[in-house]
Design a protein around this motif. Structure first.
Motif, short mmCIF file in Angstrom:
data_model
loop_
_atom_site.label_atom_id
_atom_site.label_comp_id
_atom_site.label_asym_id
_atom_site.label_seq_id
_atom_site.Cartn_x
_atom_site.Cartn_y
_atom_site.Cartn_z
N MET A 1 1.09 -1.26 0.05
CA MET A 1 -0.16 0.10 -0.15
C MET A 1 0.94 1.31 0.00
SD MET A 1 -3.28 -0.81 0.45
CE MET A 1 -4.31 -0.05 1.64
N VAL A 2 0.54 2.29 -0.62
CA VAL A 2 1.07 3.70 -0.68
C VAL A 2 0.02 4.61 -0.31
CG1 VAL A 2 2.35 5.46 -2.02
CG2 VAL A 2 2.58 2.79 -2.60
N TYR A 3 0.35 5.68 0.57
CA TYR A 3 -0.61 6.28 0.96
C TYR A 3 -0.17 7.87 0.55
CZ TYR A 3 -1.74 2.37 4.19
OH TYR A 3 -2.24 1.21 4.60
N GLY A 4 -1.20 8.62 0.50
CA GLY A 4 -0.79 10.01 0.30
C GLY A 4 -2.09 10.90 1.02
N LEU A 20 0.43 8.37 -7.71
CA LEU A 20 0.25 7.88 -9.11
C LEU A 20 1.36 7.19 -9.71
CD1 LEU A 20 -1.71 11.22 -10.31
CD2 LEU A 20 -2.61 9.07 -9.46
N ARG A 21 2.42 7.79 -9.33
CA ARG A 21 3.64 6.96 -9.93
C ARG A 21 3.83 5.47 -9.29
NH1 ARG A 21 6.81 10.96 -9.24
NH2 ARG A 21 7.47 10.52 -6.96
N ALA A 22 3.55 5.29 -8.08
CA ALA A 22 3.48 3.75 -7.50
C ALA A 22 2.43 2.94 -8.21
CB ALA A 22 2.93 3.85 -6.04
N LEU A 23 1.42 3.70 -8.88
CA LEU A 23 0.59 2.99 -9.63
C LEU A 23 1.00 2.57 -11.10
CD1 LEU A 23 -2.83 4.53 -8.08
CD2 LEU A 23 -2.33 2.05 -7.87
N THR A 79 -5.10 5.90 -1.08
CA THR A 79 -4.78 4.53 -0.80
C THR A 79 -4.47 3.97 -1.99
OG1 THR A 79 -6.79 3.59 -0.20
CG2 THR A 79 -5.29 4.40 1.85
N ALA A 80 -3.22 3.61 -2.19
CA ALA A 80 -3.06 2.81 -3.60
C ALA A 80 -2.58 1.60 -3.30
CB ALA A 80 -2.09 3.66 -4.29
N GLU A 81 -3.03 0.78 -4.16
CA GLU A 81 -2.73 -0.75 -4.08
C GLU A 81 -2.18 -1.08 -5.40
OE1 GLU A 81 -5.13 -3.57 -2.27
OE2 GLU A 81 -6.69 -2.26 -1.56
N PRO A 82 -1.03 -0.85 -5.63
CA PRO A 82 -0.19 -1.25 -6.84
C PRO A 82 -0.42 -2.55 -7.38
CG PRO A 82 1.14 0.21 -5.44
CD PRO A 82 0.06 -0.27 -4.46
#
Length: 112
Positions: A1-4, A20-23, A79-82
């Protein structure tokens, strides 16, 4: 997970490059956006009508902002889930509910 954490501007743009970059989402990436229980669920869709702007921002259209109660200046949790290619946008009202529930069940009277 990546948070912002990011603020929504007057045009519905959110600028969090790390998420957005993580995705792997770059300008022009087509997206599908849906609302589920006041959360915004976003994923890539080759036929999506929404897309990452030329400047690399995620833009939430007015109808999407209205259905989730977002106003200009509101800060949202991203919350990104790449691995799944999914971004979830948590509006302030959802964060309020989550934190209130967490505090009431875990702090057990530790707050004044």
């Amino acid at each position: 997970m990546v948070y912002g954490l990011a603020a929504v501007d007057g045009r519905g743009r959110i600028a969090d490059q790390a998420v957005l970059r993580a995705l792997g989402w770059t300008p022009g990436t087509r997206l599908a956006i849906r609302e589920s229980r006041r959360l915004l669920i976003i994923h890539t869709d080759t036929h999506g009508v929404f897309k990452i702007t030329k400047q690399g921002h995620l833009r939430l259209p007015a109808p999407v902002r209205h259905c989730s109660g977002l106003l200009p200046g509101d800060r949202v949790l991203l919350t990104a889930e790449p691995a799944r290619g999914v971004l979830v946008v948590h509006p302030p009202a959802v964060l309020d509910d989550m934190i209130t529930h967490c505090h009431s069940t875990r702090l057990d009277g530790d707050l004044p």
